[in-house]
Design a protein around this motif. Structure first.
Motif, PDB file in Angstrom:
ATOM      1  N   VAL A   1       0.487  -0.667  -0.330  1.00 13.79           N
ATOM      2  CA  VAL A   1      -0.262   0.811   0.342  1.00 13.79           C
ATOM      3  C   VAL A   1       1.135   1.250   0.118  1.00 13.79           C
ATOM      4  O   VAL A   1       0.347   2.647  -1.082  1.00 13.79           O
ATOM      5  CB  VAL A   1      -1.048  -0.160   1.339  1.00 13.79           C
ATOM      6  CG1 VAL A   1      -1.463   1.121   1.403  1.00 13.79           C
ATOM      7  CG2 VAL A   1      -2.047  -0.845   0.932  1.00 13.79           C
ATOM      8  N   ALA A   2       1.997   0.859   0.720  1.00 15.23           N
ATOM      9  CA  ALA A   2       2.857   2.670   1.018  1.00 15.23           C
ATOM     10  C   ALA A   2       3.505   2.734  -0.627  1.00 15.23           C
ATOM     11  O   ALA A   2       4.060   3.856  -0.865  1.00 15.23           O
ATOM     12  CB  ALA A   2       4.046   2.454   1.872  1.00 15.23           C
ATOM     13  N   ILE A   3       3.520   1.623  -1.389  1.00 15.79           N
ATOM     14  CA  ILE A   3       4.281   2.183  -2.769  1.00 15.79           C
ATOM     15  C   ILE A   3       3.467   3.113  -3.341  1.00 15.79           C
ATOM     16  O   ILE A   3       3.366   4.127  -4.299  1.00 15.79           O
ATOM     17  CB  ILE A   3       4.136   0.776  -3.810  1.00 15.79           C
ATOM     18  CG1 ILE A   3       5.227  -0.247  -3.206  1.00 15.79           C
ATOM     19  CG2 ILE A   3       4.493   1.243  -4.821  1.00 15.79           C
ATOM     20  CD1 ILE A   3       5.519  -1.416  -3.917  1.00 15.79           C
ATOM     21  N   THR A   4       1.999   3.089  -3.200  1.00 16.64           N
ATOM     22  CA  THR A   4       0.504   4.232  -3.975  1.00 16.64           C
ATOM     23  C   THR A   4       1.140   5.272  -3.448  1.00 16.64           C
ATOM     24  O   THR A   4       1.505   6.360  -3.818  1.00 16.64           O
ATOM     25  CB  THR A   4      -0.572   3.897  -3.771  1.00 16.64           C
ATOM     26  OG1 THR A   4      -0.056   2.381  -4.648  1.00 16.64           O
ATOM     27  CG2 THR A   4      -1.566   4.863  -4.034  1.00 16.64           C
TER      28      THR A   4
ATOM     29  N   LEU B   1      -5.582   4.521   7.295  1.00 15.50           N
ATOM     30  CA  LEU B   1      -5.084   3.453   6.695  1.00 15.50           C
ATOM     31  C   LEU B   1      -3.829   2.206   7.243  1.00 15.50           C
ATOM     32  O   LEU B   1      -4.233   1.460   6.940  1.00 15.50           O
ATOM     33  CB  LEU B   1      -4.395   4.128   5.422  1.00 15.50           C
ATOM     34  CG  LEU B   1      -4.336   2.130   3.423  1.00 15.50           C
ATOM     35  CD1 LEU B   1      -5.785   2.601   3.529  1.00 15.50           C
ATOM     36  CD2 LEU B   1      -3.567   3.433   2.337  1.00 15.50           C
ATOM     37  N   SER B   2      -3.184   3.206   7.615  1.00  9.77           N
ATOM     38  CA  SER B   2      -1.531   2.776   8.535  1.00  9.77           C
ATOM     39  C   SER B   2      -2.875   1.365   9.315  1.00  9.77           C
ATOM     40  O   SER B   2      -2.481   0.160   9.921  1.00  9.77           O
ATOM     41  CB  SER B   2      -0.715   3.124   8.591  1.00  9.77           C
ATOM     42  OG  SER B   2       0.191   3.795   7.363  1.00  9.77           O
ATOM     43  N   ILE B   3      -3.651   2.076   9.593  1.00 11.06           N
ATOM     44  CA  ILE B   3      -4.366   1.284  11.128  1.00 11.06           C
ATOM     45  C   ILE B   3      -5.099   0.264  10.451  1.00 11.06           C
ATOM     46  O   ILE B   3      -5.005  -0.918  11.435  1.00 11.06           O
ATOM     47  CB  ILE B   3      -5.280   2.719  12.140  1.00 11.06           C
ATOM     48  CG1 ILE B   3      -3.927   3.733  12.893  1.00 11.06           C
ATOM     49  CG2 ILE B   3      -6.006   2.176  13.327  1.00 11.06           C
ATOM     50  CD1 ILE B   3      -4.778   4.561  13.180  1.00 11.06           C
ATOM     51  N   MET B   4      -6.280   0.732   9.783  1.00 11.80           N
ATOM     52  CA  MET B   4      -6.917  -0.077   9.418  1.00 11.80           C
ATOM     53  C   MET B   4      -6.291  -1.622   8.001  1.00 11.80           C
ATOM     54  O   MET B   4      -6.465  -2.464   8.745  1.00 11.80           O
ATOM     55  CB  MET B   4      -7.763   0.512   8.140  1.00 11.80           C
ATOM     56  CG  MET B   4      -8.912   1.556   8.332  1.00 11.80           C
ATOM     57  SD  MET B   4      -9.404   2.755   7.305  1.00 11.80           S
ATOM     58  CE  MET B   4     -10.201   1.428   5.857  1.00 11.80           C
ATOM     59  N   VAL B   5      -4.809  -1.610   7.957  1.00 10.70           N
ATOM     60  CA  VAL B   5      -4.567  -1.996   7.093  1.00 10.70           C
ATOM     61  C   VAL B   5      -3.423  -3.514   8.783  1.00 10.70           C
ATOM     62  O   VAL B   5      -3.896  -4.394   7.955  1.00 10.70           O
ATOM     63  CB  VAL B   5      -3.197  -1.679   6.506  1.00 10.70           C
ATOM     64  CG1 VAL B   5      -2.546  -3.162   5.571  1.00 10.70           C
ATOM     65  CG2 VAL B   5      -4.445  -1.412   5.005  1.00 10.70           C
ATOM     66  N   ASN B   6      -3.035  -2.768   9.461  1.00 12.55           N
ATOM     67  CA  ASN B   6      -2.815  -3.384  10.104  1.00 12.55           C
ATOM     68  C   ASN B   6      -3.209  -3.806  11.246  1.00 12.55           C
ATOM     69  O   ASN B   6      -2.228  -3.977  12.128  1.00 12.55           O
ATOM     70  CB  ASN B   6      -1.279  -2.507  10.890  1.00 12.55           C
ATOM     71  CG  ASN B   6      -0.129  -2.597   9.376  1.00 12.55           C
ATOM     72  OD1 ASN B   6       0.240  -3.403   8.555  1.00 12.55           O
ATOM     73  ND2 ASN B   6       0.918  -1.391   9.500  1.00 12.55           N
ATOM     74  N   ALA B   7      -4.067  -3.309  11.547  1.00 11.09           N
ATOM     75  CA  ALA B   7      -5.410  -3.744  12.917  1.00 11.09           C
ATOM     76  C   ALA B   7      -5.458  -5.572  13.228  1.00 11.09           C
ATOM     77  O   ALA B   7      -5.237  -5.014  14.270  1.00 11.09           O
ATOM     78  CB  ALA B   7      -6.902  -2.966  12.473  1.00 11.09           C
TER      79      ALA B   7
END
Length: 288
Positions: free
Chosen positions: A101-104, A118-124
């Motif tokens: 996701v960080a590539i985008t 987005l980081s919280i949602m992906v890594n929750a």
């Protein structure tokens, strides 16, 4: 005083002095060898058996991470980031799906609020991984911080489901599982970055390999009969969250719903397999 002694007295005195010096000299005996060296209880003697026991469990992760890590390195190179940046991202961030996701995020206008949410949602899901591994990692000593840092989806899947064999120390067993998986990911990223730098590769569809790996991990867990109820609950909670919250906001609600359902089911006895696994893990920890 020595000048007034005859030769006989001087000889006796020299013998006494020599004998005293010999008695004062420290005696090195084989019995003084450190007990840890004699019994083979050093770090290496404990760690190597754990490595041999842990490695076979990480072979599926090795094959998966080779595909995922190489794809990530190639994608980073295609977006204009060299090998060094790709390797540092994998070594420091080490967050798998969020790296994709960080590539985008790196190639568009930077929005810190969006990146944070987005980081919280992906890594929750890692919040629940940590709660599930509290008993497993209890009493491991100074390496606990490293185990927490290197905990990823694949490492959690192995460490939570597998117990160390008899004669293998628990903390070294989990340490090697974590370190091997970490090394696979960083090494694969390096290979991908190098290949992307020298070979023209079509990157279309490479981002799907992460989804494919999760499917494989799910199928591996499905083979164990006791895990099937939890798998069905996970799928049902994901579908409910998708319907209620939509595809963009389903991750956190789905994780919360899964955790609440599994906890309530284990305590009430509706999921006896889950309850037995939890009691088994608790007994193994309490013995040590």
């Amino acid at each position: 005083m020595v000048f007034f002694m005859d030769k006989g007295d001087q000889g006796v005195m020299g013998q006494n002095i020599g004998q005293k010096q010999q008695n004062d000299t420290p005696q090195h005996n084989q019995n003084d060898t450190p007990q840890s060296n004699q019994n083979g209880t050093g770090w290496g003697s404990k760690s190597l058996p754990a490595l041999h026991a842990a490695f076979p469990h990480t072979v599926p992760v090795l094959t998966g991470f080779m595909a995922l890590g190489i794809a990530y390195g190639v994608l980073m190179q295609a977006k204009g980031y060299g090998v060094l940046w790709a390797v540092l991202m994998s070594a420091i961030a080490f967050c798998g799906s969020m790296q994709y996701v960080a590539i985008t995020l790196l190639t568009t206008v930077f929005d810190p609020v969006q990146a944070f949410l987005l980081s919280i949602m992906v890594n929750a899901r890692h919040l629940f991984y940590g709660l599930s591994m509290l008993e497993k990692y209890r009493g491991v000593g100074k390496i606990k911080g490293m185990l927490i840092f290197m905990l990823c989806d694949e490492t959690f899947s192995i460490s939570y489901a597998v117990e160390p064999p008899e004669g293998v120390e628990r903390k070294y067993f989990y340490f090697w599982i974590s370190l091997l998986d970490y090394g696979y990911w960083v090494s694969a990223t390096l290979i991908g970055g190098v290949l992307g730098n020298f070979l023209p590769i079509n990157t279309e569809g490479l981002d799907f390999v992460l989804t494919a790996l999760f499917v494989v991990l799910f199928l591996e867990q499905w083979k164990v009969k006791e895990n099937r109820a939890a798998g069905v609950i996970g799928m049902a909670c994901a579908v409910i969250s998708l319907i209620v919250f939509g595809s963009e906001n389903l991750v956190i609600p789905a994780m919360i719903l899964i955790m609440v359902t599994l906890l309530c089911g284990g305590k009430t006895g509706l999921l006896p397999g889950l309850r037995e696994n939890g009691q088994k893990n608790g007994r193994s920890v309490s013995k040590e």
